[in-house]
Design a protein around this motif. Structure first.
Motif, PDB file in Angstrom:
ATOM      1  N   TRP A 126     -11.384 -11.970 -27.320  1.00 11.38           N
ATOM      2  CA  TRP A 126     -11.155 -10.864 -26.386  1.00 11.38           C
ATOM      3  C   TRP A 126      -9.673 -10.548 -26.279  1.00 11.38           C
ATOM      4  O   TRP A 126      -8.808 -11.368 -26.620  1.00 11.38           O
ATOM      5  N   ARG A 165      -2.224 -10.941 -13.720  1.00 12.49           N
ATOM      6  CA  ARG A 165      -2.220 -12.370 -14.043  1.00 12.49           C
ATOM      7  C   ARG A 165      -0.792 -12.868 -14.202  1.00 12.49           C
ATOM      8  O   ARG A 165       0.058 -12.134 -14.694  1.00 12.49           O
ATOM      9  N   ASP A 197      -7.359 -13.862 -26.616  1.00 11.08           N
ATOM     10  CA  ASP A 197      -7.753 -15.199 -27.044  1.00 11.08           C
ATOM     11  C   ASP A 197      -8.839 -15.104 -28.095  1.00 11.08           C
ATOM     12  O   ASP A 197      -9.725 -14.263 -28.014  1.00 11.08           O
ATOM     13  N   GLN A 246     -12.468 -26.668 -27.109  1.00  7.93           N
ATOM     14  CA  GLN A 246     -12.189 -25.629 -28.088  1.00  7.93           C
ATOM     15  C   GLN A 246     -11.160 -26.246 -29.030  1.00  7.93           C
ATOM     16  O   GLN A 246     -10.115 -26.708 -28.575  1.00  7.93           O
ATOM     17  N   HIS A 255      -6.368 -25.254 -26.013  1.00  6.63           N
ATOM     18  CA  HIS A 255      -5.681 -25.047 -24.738  1.00  6.63           C
ATOM     19  C   HIS A 255      -5.439 -26.413 -24.132  1.00  6.63           C
ATOM     20  O   HIS A 255      -6.371 -27.089 -23.733  1.00  6.63           O
ATOM     21  N   ARG A 257     -18.677  -0.451 -17.896  1.00  7.12           N
ATOM     22  CA  ARG A 257     -18.907  -1.270 -19.090  1.00  7.12           C
ATOM     23  C   ARG A 257     -19.551  -0.455 -20.186  1.00  7.12           C
ATOM     24  O   ARG A 257     -20.331   0.452 -19.922  1.00  7.12           O
ATOM     25  N   ASP A 316     -19.211 -17.399 -22.324  1.00  6.60           N
ATOM     26  CA  ASP A 316     -18.910 -16.541 -21.181  1.00  6.60           C
ATOM     27  C   ASP A 316     -18.776 -17.342 -19.887  1.00  6.60           C
ATOM     28  O   ASP A 316     -18.106 -16.909 -18.960  1.00  6.60           O
ATOM     29  N   THR A 343     -15.769 -21.103 -21.051  1.00  4.79           N
ATOM     30  CA  THR A 343     -14.755 -20.547 -21.915  1.00  4.79           C
ATOM     31  C   THR A 343     -13.513 -21.418 -21.924  1.00  4.79           C
ATOM     32  O   THR A 343     -13.282 -22.167 -20.983  1.00  4.79           O
ATOM     33  N   GLY A 344     -12.712 -21.305 -22.971  1.00  2.38           N
ATOM     34  CA  GLY A 344     -11.482 -22.077 -23.031  1.00  2.38           C
ATOM     35  C   GLY A 344     -10.401 -21.455 -22.180  1.00  2.38           C
ATOM     36  O   GLY A 344      -9.659 -22.124 -21.481  1.00  2.38           O
ATOM     37  N   LYS A 345     -10.322 -20.140 -22.239  1.00  5.04           N
ATOM     38  CA  LYS A 345      -9.296 -19.425 -21.506  1.00  5.04           C
ATOM     39  C   LYS A 345     -10.018 -18.279 -20.820  1.00  5.04           C
ATOM     40  O   LYS A 345     -10.558 -17.402 -21.484  1.00  5.04           O
ATOM     41  N   GLY A 346     -10.076 -18.324 -19.505  1.00  4.40           N
ATOM     42  CA  GLY A 346     -10.893 -17.355 -18.790  1.00  4.40           C
ATOM     43  C   GLY A 346     -10.284 -15.979 -18.769  1.00  4.40           C
ATOM     44  O   GLY A 346      -9.073 -15.824 -18.806  1.00  4.40           O
ATOM     45  N   VAL A 347     -11.120 -14.959 -18.721  1.00  8.18           N
ATOM     46  CA  VAL A 347     -10.591 -13.616 -18.615  1.00  8.18           C
ATOM     47  C   VAL A 347     -11.345 -12.833 -17.558  1.00  8.18           C
ATOM     48  O   VAL A 347     -10.753 -12.108 -16.775  1.00  8.18           O
ATOM     49  N   VAL A 348     -12.659 -12.992 -17.524  1.00  7.80           N
ATOM     50  CA  VAL A 348     -13.483 -12.284 -16.551  1.00  7.80           C
ATOM     51  C   VAL A 348     -14.403 -13.335 -15.948  1.00  7.80           C
ATOM     52  O   VAL A 348     -14.996 -14.117 -16.677  1.00  7.80           O
ATOM     53  N   LEU A 358     -18.541 -11.586 -12.414  1.00  6.75           N
ATOM     54  CA  LEU A 358     -18.255 -10.186 -12.722  1.00  6.75           C
ATOM     55  C   LEU A 358     -18.962  -9.766 -14.003  1.00  6.75           C
ATOM     56  O   LEU A 358     -19.541  -8.691 -14.093  1.00  6.75           O
ATOM     57  N   LYS A 359     -18.917 -10.647 -15.003  1.00  2.00           N
ATOM     58  CA  LYS A 359     -19.580 -10.322 -16.258  1.00  2.00           C
ATOM     59  C   LYS A 359     -21.080 -10.131 -16.022  1.00  2.00           C
ATOM     60  O   LYS A 359     -21.726  -9.320 -16.663  1.00  2.00           O
ATOM     61  N   ASN A 379      -7.665 -22.388 -16.747  1.00  2.00           N
ATOM     62  CA  ASN A 379      -7.040 -22.428 -15.428  1.00  2.00           C
ATOM     63  C   ASN A 379      -5.790 -21.550 -15.338  1.00  2.00           C
ATOM     64  O   ASN A 379      -4.910 -21.777 -14.535  1.00  2.00           O
ATOM     65  N   GLN A 380      -5.782 -20.519 -16.153  1.00  2.72           N
ATOM     66  CA  GLN A 380      -4.691 -19.545 -16.108  1.00  2.72           C
ATOM     67  C   GLN A 380      -4.656 -18.833 -14.751  1.00  2.72           C
ATOM     68  O   GLN A 380      -3.595 -18.475 -14.275  1.00  2.72           O
ATOM     69  N   THR A 381      -5.825 -18.594 -14.177  1.00  5.54           N
ATOM     70  CA  THR A 381      -5.887 -17.927 -12.874  1.00  5.54           C
ATOM     71  C   THR A 381      -5.439 -18.878 -11.769  1.00  5.54           C
ATOM     72  O   THR A 381      -4.763 -18.472 -10.837  1.00  5.54           O
TER      73      THR A 381
END
Lengths: 463, 155
Positions: free
Chosen positions: A72, A82, A90, A122, A147, A449, B95, B98-103, B107-108, B147-149
């Protein structure tokens, strides 16, 4: 070093061009929009756009070889949302897979999502899975974790050694029609604990071993669970830190009973020792390996209605205990049903949480309550090409003095979603979410969407 | 470092080679699952035999996607990944895991209230309560990655 794995991608794409028989793309676009007002500041507008892309290419030269990609990218069209920047992206996974016609053998190379025994990771590397003779199953993986950085690496100058490599695997044995036993292992980094020089505030070493078990003597009883051991070569923490030096990271067990075709029950028991359980964390300020004591929970749930029944109900109760905080008890129920001829589904749920009071951080003798009641209801409806969904969640808190509530006694969120299947391969939808911000200010979020599928292969699996 | 990775991959290959000799002669599961399923949580025993088959430890009734299965899917997921993979591409799991969250999953899945989600509804506020009672349940998803958020407030 990391880039080496990306080199595989062009190779895979080239081969995709060369054979290009069965390629499918799934694209999902999300556009969010909301405005946020912080008292005393100007109102800000946020509008992040997120694009997900999934590519599956099968039959690359050989039937058995396929390529899979998921990733994404996102961009803030208005203000930054952010801490990591306005544009982020990513690659979740991107690997070439070989699947043998026998024994469920599969090998994957590239960036892979690992889900084996103790490890959900991952990894840039490879993995291998197979069913063996005699009822044995085997899986293994190795590579560089994707990560792994902590926010403040200065607490650990030898951090790199602890995260340069990750490897693990699981060996299982299935006993015909009766049971399964498994033994799994994972290690982060090439330097096990004690080799690091001296005592570390944070010891991130993770070397764990787990045994898992499943017993299903008949269709009425299913016992399964696992115990994870911390087997790192650790220095015991000084006694005055109160930290727990236990070697069991986790016990997690479940007993499921089918009492009759309409009634099932499930009992769960969980115990976790923070230091051993949190080993390998990347967020030690929150998941603190030095937290004293343990966490334990016991739960029971009853499931009413067969899978094909028109109604399905759940009644559940769960008790938790965390030494540094206290106890909580969550109980309640859920009911879901459907009106098949009308393509209507619905559900309602009510839960009550009784919980010990928490103290304001830093101020010892001042406490606030966490007890609350949760009510949820939802409906989904499908007609021709239209789908509609509605969901409402309400929380009522016993003690509005909780600083997280900013004086409010309750919190609600209402979600409405409308979708339209424009063509068999394109669905567009729009959601409106009325909720609250982290400062308990009312907030309305709009989401657009578009889910798009194209390609020459049939859609793989479910999505 | 590179040497280590090479050795690890080599070891993996070796183990793989060894395993090939010991490979089960059973036919691999078809991929994708031969029968397309309708929307909604599938009931395996609609099509597959209910009880245990001779020579197999596959109990289809235990894979029926009931509310109980959804809650406790971690147990079969850890053991029977080959079974899950016949229907689910990894993106389905990613979803939520995830390794790196985005949504956020809530929400998804905003248009799918019938689906499970690790959390829904005003979670910026509620998580302070849930997280206090049981931070270990969050660790699986936020403790090592994604845990970016969180670092905006938890440093």
């Amino acid at each position: 070093m990391k880039s080496c794995n990306f080199l595989l991608l062009p190779v895979a794409f080239l081969s995709l061009h060369a054979w290009g028989q069965e390629v499918s793309f799934n694209s999902s676009t999300l556009l969010q929009y909301w405005r946020q007002g912080t008292p005393g500041f100007e109102t800000s507008t946020y509008s992040p756009a997120t694009q997900f892309l999934e590519v599956d290419a099968t039959g690359l030269g050989q039937e058995a070889i396929s390529f899979h990609f998921y990733g994404w990218g996102r961009s803030d069209l208005a203000e930054q949302t952010r801490v990591t920047g306005k544009n982020t992206s990513d690659m979740v996974y991107g690997y070439v897979s070989y699947r043998a016609p026998k024994g469920n053998l599969e090998a994957q190379v590239g960036r892979i999502a690992v889900n084996q025994g103790v490890a959900i990771e991952q990894v840039d590397g490879g993995t291998f899975l197979a069913d063996l003779i005699g009822g044995f199953t085997f899986s293994a993986f190795a590579g560089v974790p994707v990560h792994y950085r902590i926010f403040d690496e200065s607490v650990q100058h030898d951090y790199e050694y602890q995260r340069d490599l990750i490897a693990g695997g699981r060996l299982g044995k299935r006993f015909d029609r009766f049971a399964e036993l498994g033994l799994s292992f994972v290690q982060d980094g090439t330097y096990p604990g004690k080799k690091l020089n001296g005592y570390n505030t944070y010891d991130f070493t993770r070397r764990q071993m787990a045994v898992d078990i499943r017993v299903t003597p008949n269709t009425l009883l299913n016992m399964s669970g696992r115990t994870v051991f911390d087997i790192a070569d650790r220095m015991d923490l000084p006694a005055d830190t109160q930290a727990n030096n236990a070697r069991v990271a986790e016990h997690d067990y479940n007993l499921a009973l089918r009492l009759n075709p309409q009634l099932g029950a499930s009992l769960t028991y969980t115990e976790r020792n923070f230091r051993a359980f949190y080993s390998g964390t990347t967020l030690p300020s929150l998941f603190n390996p030095q937290e004293p004591g343990t966490f334990r929970s016991q739960g029971v749930a009853f499931f009413i209605g067969a899978p094909t029944s028109r109604f399905q109900g759940v009644v559940d109760l769960k008790k938790t205990h965390r030494d540094s905080y206290g106890d909580s008890l969550r109980y309640g129920g859920e009911l879901r049903g459907s009106v098949a001829p009308a393509n209507l589904k619905y559900g309602v749920g009510l839960h009550r949480v009784n919980a010990d009071a928490a103290n304001y951080s830093g101020i010892v003798a001042t406490f606030y309550g966490l007890a609350h009641t949760e009510l949820q209801g939802w409906v989904t409806y499908e007609k021709d090409r239209m789908t509609a969904a509605f969901n409402a969640i309400h929380h009522h808190f016993d003690d509005p003095a909780n600083p997280s509530l900013y004086g409010k006694g309750s919190l609600s969120e209402i979600v409405g979603a409308l979708g339209y299947q424009a063509t068999p391969d394109l669905k567009v939808s729009c959601d409106v979410i009325r909720g609250v911000s982290s400062l308990m200010q009312a907030e309305t979020l709009f989401v657009m969407r578009a889910d798009y599928h194209f390609g020459w292969a049939r859609k793989e699996g479910v999505k | 470092m590179i040497r280590l990775l090479r050795n690890a991959l080599l070891g993996l290959g070796l183990l793989g080679g060894l395993a090939c000799g010991l490979l089960s002669p059973e036919k691999s599961f078809p991929n994708p699952h031969p029968s397309t399923l309708g929307m909604g949580q599938p009931v395996c025993t609609d099509c597959h035999e209910e009880g245990l088959k001779e020579g197999s430890s596959m109990l289809y009734s235990s894979f029926n996607h009931s509310p109980a299965f959804a809650r406790d899917h971690k147990l079969p997921a850890n053991r029977d990944s080959a079974t899950c993979a016949t229907c689910h591409p990894q993106s389905f799991c990613a979803d939520c895991h995830t390794g790196k969250g985005v949504v956020s999953p809530a929400l998804k899945l905003a248009d799918r209230p019938d689906r499970i989600s690790p959390h829904r509804g005003g979670y910026m506020t509620l998580h302070r309560i849930d997280g206090k009672m049981d931070p270990t349940s969050c660790y699986k998803c936020h403790g090592r990655s994604n845990n970016q958020t969180c670092i905006a407030c938890h440093r």
